[in-house]
Design a protein around this motif. Structure first.
Motif, PDB file in Angstrom:
ATOM      1  N   CYS A  13      34.589 -37.187  51.394  1.00  0.00           N
ATOM      2  CA  CYS A  13      35.194 -38.997  50.076  1.00  0.00           C
ATOM      3  C   CYS A  13      36.151 -39.223  49.599  1.00  0.00           C
ATOM      4  O   CYS A  13      36.151 -38.433  49.250  1.00  0.00           O
ATOM      5  CB  CYS A  13      33.237 -38.564  49.596  1.00  0.00           C
ATOM      6  SG  CYS A  13      33.431 -40.608  49.309  1.00  0.00           S
ATOM      7  N   CYS A  16      34.969 -41.154  45.169  1.00  0.00           N
ATOM      8  CA  CYS A  16      34.843 -40.396  43.304  1.00  0.00           C
ATOM      9  C   CYS A  16      35.308 -39.327  43.493  1.00  0.00           C
ATOM     10  O   CYS A  16      35.526 -37.953  44.428  1.00  0.00           O
ATOM     11  CB  CYS A  16      33.683 -40.870  42.433  1.00  0.00           C
ATOM     12  SG  CYS A  16      32.318 -39.464  42.996  1.00  0.00           S
ATOM     13  N   CYS A  20      32.523 -35.240  47.282  1.00  0.00           N
ATOM     14  CA  CYS A  20      31.393 -34.967  48.404  1.00  0.00           C
ATOM     15  C   CYS A  20      32.189 -34.557  49.608  1.00  0.00           C
ATOM     16  O   CYS A  20      32.693 -35.318  49.935  1.00  0.00           O
ATOM     17  CB  CYS A  20      30.600 -36.116  48.650  1.00  0.00           C
ATOM     18  SG  CYS A  20      29.671 -36.364  47.165  1.00  0.00           S
ATOM     19  N   CYS A  48      26.674 -41.386  48.341  1.00  0.00           N
ATOM     20  CA  CYS A  48      26.262 -42.012  47.534  1.00  0.00           C
ATOM     21  C   CYS A  48      26.497 -43.671  48.883  1.00  0.00           C
ATOM     22  O   CYS A  48      27.354 -43.330  49.776  1.00  0.00           O
ATOM     23  CB  CYS A  48      26.618 -42.734  46.337  1.00  0.00           C
ATOM     24  SG  CYS A  48      28.609 -43.261  46.857  1.00  0.00           S
TER      25      CYS A  48
HETATM   26 FE1  SF4 Z   1      31.398 -40.422  47.422  1.00  0.00          FE
HETATM   27 FE2  SF4 Z   1      29.789 -41.010  46.062  1.00  0.00          FE
HETATM   28 FE3  SF4 Z   1      29.644 -38.578  46.681  1.00  0.00          FE
HETATM   29 FE4  SF4 Z   1      31.226 -40.179  44.514  1.00  0.00          FE
HETATM   30  S1  SF4 Z   1      29.655 -39.635  44.983  1.00  0.00           S
HETATM   31  S2  SF4 Z   1      32.339 -38.143  46.422  1.00  0.00           S
HETATM   32  S3  SF4 Z   1      31.186 -41.895  45.855  1.00  0.00           S
HETATM   33  S4  SF4 Z   1      30.287 -39.734  48.574  1.00  0.00           S
END
Ligand code: SF4
Length: 692
Positions: A13, A16, A20, A48
């Motif tokens: 992802c 952040c 993930c 998320c």
């Molecule tokens: Fe992406 Fe949300 Fe995982 Fe952070 S918590 S890496 S924004 S999916």
């Protein structure tokens, strides 16, 4: 496609630092779509709202598709890559001739991969300057400074897995994982609380983190809602309570630390009652929290930008380190001082040396032996003087800085005091921006280079707990865009005809990184596989370290450094003209400067505009009704935003976000810096509010 299988492509992802795993696929028209990755190492398929919507910004119509050059009349026009490169080389050579190498500054990117950040810092150093930095400066430079200085490494001491399993108490100060690290919060912290752990949250603002721990039939959540900028006195109350009750780990202190006497002396005349009052938190609540932390078998501290973004940011984090050291909460699973890192590769961008004072692997650039070591691989002379940080480069525009090369960052939105940043950028001689959209910063650029997005590239990133993972891309969505890595190689080859930028692709760059940065030495693309490896990974075969300092600290002395600190109020405090204190934060739906999240339909639908949280008593004082549009002002500027009247915020404090270009929170923030880490004080400014 760079993916060898026919199925979806496994990647990380782009938002952040939790890191993930997700999968992406691509249809015949080039449209990129999201798929869950069920057994991804960090998140096991959970995702998320931002992660699930991440591909929307890849397909967005605002994507840059051709190089652009600004003509003398100020208009942008399409150009060929060769024309754009020729202009870049001519201007960079001119600036070098007229002002020396110090006339240029380089911005790496916390969303770009390790290989790309490695190349931009190499480009800066080959050009002759150490003025290269990334937005790590704005989020955790003070944390990195304190951790390196007092423990040895500027990174999270532990990892998600060991924390979830072993920690009995999570002390979360100035961080909002419920919104900024949602999967860490739901998958690890909340899970641990359901299984018996306690959470102590220290934050001026009640938020989704607070609400996520309102779990039926548990009293294992405390929220200490302090005044902005009173973190040092609050932690001093905690530490003094521990000292008074003799809840110290004397053996740990004696064997592994130095400086405890300094801490005791600092707190000798410290008045807990007065301090608690200054914090705006009942003394008995802080004492109870101190007891819970000190009595835990394993207690872990999490720290965020509420701590780091102050002029006393280094000292704020030092006091968390003090707390962990005197109670022996370091060097084993479930403990530590753990910064929750923002961007998906903000950790990696620093790890690979996109910083003005260190070479890849945090090796001091002003150490001649280290330079000599790296010069053997690079085969050119590395400048010896540490360079300017990004905020310093911005301040120096017109004086020492005449040109900027910006890869993927958006200082107009991310730096404090936006109005001044814009004025200074107008004075620049020359600016290159390589990005995926025409950002607010690109509006000031002379050359804009269209880059591929995260979904179209291969490389590696380092997440918040030092896990280094591979990202894999699908085909380019727009044929005339280029990968950041290829752009940097093209520019490097045209500027310096010496082979320093001859790389076939990211793996070759990673191979060179391994040679100069010992923390990555034992990693290869093959070894990283799908699981990734936590640095330090010093030798081939080394499994990496999920938690640090099991066998001692890596400071020069080998001891953990305790250092008493005293309260330093924010540089701006409320007065008659600006009677409120403004603090800032982020919301789950948007990300930092909003360049990607504001180009996501889903996220915009949920949160289409900025707002300010106002306490009901302040609302009454200023005649504000919930939903009114108000002008929020500081000494530096004003924005118009909708008011949310809520008890989430303390009386006397207002809270807004930096995400929205038309009402950018940073028009108001103060660009005064922490002296050592040079991080700006985003978290406290004097403000006033008027109904529009
Ligand atoms: Fe992406 Fe949300 Fe995982 Fe952070 S918590 S890496 S924004 S999916």
């Amino acid at each position: 496609s760079s993916d060898e299988s026919d199925g979806p492509t496994k990647t990380i992802c782009p938002y952040c630092g939790v890191g993930c795993g997700i999968q992406i696929a691509q249809d015949d028209e080039g449209e990129v779509t999201f798929r869950p990755w069920g057994d991804a190492p960090v998140n096991e398929g959970s995702i998320c709202i931002k992660g699930g919507a991440a591909t929307q910004s890849v397909n967005h119509e605002d994507r840059l598709t051709e190089p652009l050059i600004r003509d003398d009349d100020g208009e942008l026009r399409e150009a060929s890559w060769d024309e754009a490169y020729d202009l870049i080389v001519d201007e960079m050579e001119r600036i070098h001739d007229e002002h020396s190498a110090q006339g240029m500054g380089f911005y790496g990117c916390s969303k770009a991969m390790n290989e790309e950040n490695y190349l931009i810092q190499k480009l800066a150093r080959r050009y002759g300057t150490n003025s290269v930095d990334t937005c790590t400066r704005m989020c955790h430079s003070s944390t990195v400074y304190a951790l390196r200085n007092s423990l040895g490494a500027g990174a999270m001491t532990n990892s998600m897995e060991d924390l979830e399993e072993a920690a009995d108490v999570f002390w979360i100060q100035g961080a909002n994982p419920g919104e900024q690290h949602p999967i860490a919060n739901s998958q690890y912290f909340r899970q641990a609380v359901l299984e018996g752990a306690t959470v102590i949250q220290v934050d001026p603002h009640a938020n989704k983190t607070t609400r996520s721990f309102d779990i039926d039939e548990t009293d294992r959540h405390m929220h200490l809602q302090l005044e902005p900028g009173t973190d040092i006195p609050l932690l001093n109350v905690v530490i003094k309570t521990i000292l008074e009750n003799d809840w110290l780990d004397e053996e740990f202190i004696a064997e592994r630390t130095q400086g405890v006497d300094d801490l005791k002396e600092t707190l000798e005349d410290f008045d807990k009652e007065a301090a608690a009052e200054e914090c705006g938190v009942p003394l008995e609540d802080i004492e109870l929290a101190a007891e819970k932390y000190a009595m835990a078998n394993n207690a872990a501290i999490f720290t965020g930008m509420g701590m780091s973004q102050h002029t006393c940011g280094v000292d704020n984090v030092q006091n968390e380190i003090n707390l962990a050291l005197i109670t022996g909460n370091l060097g084993r699973p479930g403990t530590g001082v753990n910064p929750l890192r923002g961007q998906n590769n903000v950790q990696g961008a620093s790890d690979v040396g996109a910083m003005p004072n260190v070479l890849p692997g945090y090796r001091q650039v002003d150490d001649p032996e280290i330079r000599a070591d790296v010069e053997e691989v690079w085969d050119f002379e590395i400048p010896s003087e540490p360079g300017l940080t990004n905020v310093e480069m911005s301040h120096e525009i017109g004086d020492t800085i005449h040109g900027l090369y910006i890869m993927g960052e958006n200082p107009v939105m991310s730096e404090p005091d936006t109005n001044q940043v814009e004025k200074r950028l107008e004075e620049l001689d020359f600016m290159v921006v390589q990005d995926i959209y025409e950002t607010e910063t690109a509006e000031y650029a002379d050359v804009i280079l269209p880059a591929t997005s995260w979904a179209e590239r291969d490389g590696t990133v380092v997440n918040t707990d030092r896990r280094t993972q591979r990202m894999r891309g699908v085909d380019k969505v727009h044929p005339n865009t280029k990968h950041d890595l290829d752009i940097l190689c093209d520019v490097g080859q045209r500027l310096f005809d010496d082979g320093s930028f001859d790389f076939e692709g990211p793996e070759e760059v990673f191979e060179e990184l391994r040679q100069v940065a010992p923390i990555f030495h034992g990693m290869t693309y093959d070894r990283l596989g799908e699981e990734g490896i936590h640095w330090p990974c010093l030798e081939p075969g080394d499994e990496g370290d999920p938690y640090l300092y099991a066998d001692g600290f890596t400071t020069e002395s080998g001891y953990g450094q305790i250092e008493g600190v005293r309260h330093q109020p924010p540089k701006e405090t409320p007065d008659e003209e600006y009677p409120l204190i403004l603090t800032t934060g982020r919301i789950i739906e948007h990300y930092n400067t909003g360049t990607m999240s504001r180009r996501s339909e889903t996220l915009n639908r949920v949160e289409p505009e900025n707002f300010v949280d106002v306490h009901p008593n302040d609302a009454e004082t200023y005649g504000v009704e919930d939903g009114d549009y108000v002008t929020l002002k500081s000494r530096r500027g004003e924005i118009e935003v909708q008011a949310r009247v809520t008890e989430d915020i303390k009386e006397g404090t207002v809270w807004t976000t930096p995400h929205f270009a038309d009402s950018a929170g940073n028009r108001l923030t103060n660009d005064v810096l922490d002296e050592r880490a040079k991080i700006p004080e985003y978290k406290a400014a004097a403000a006033e509010i008027e109904v529009t």
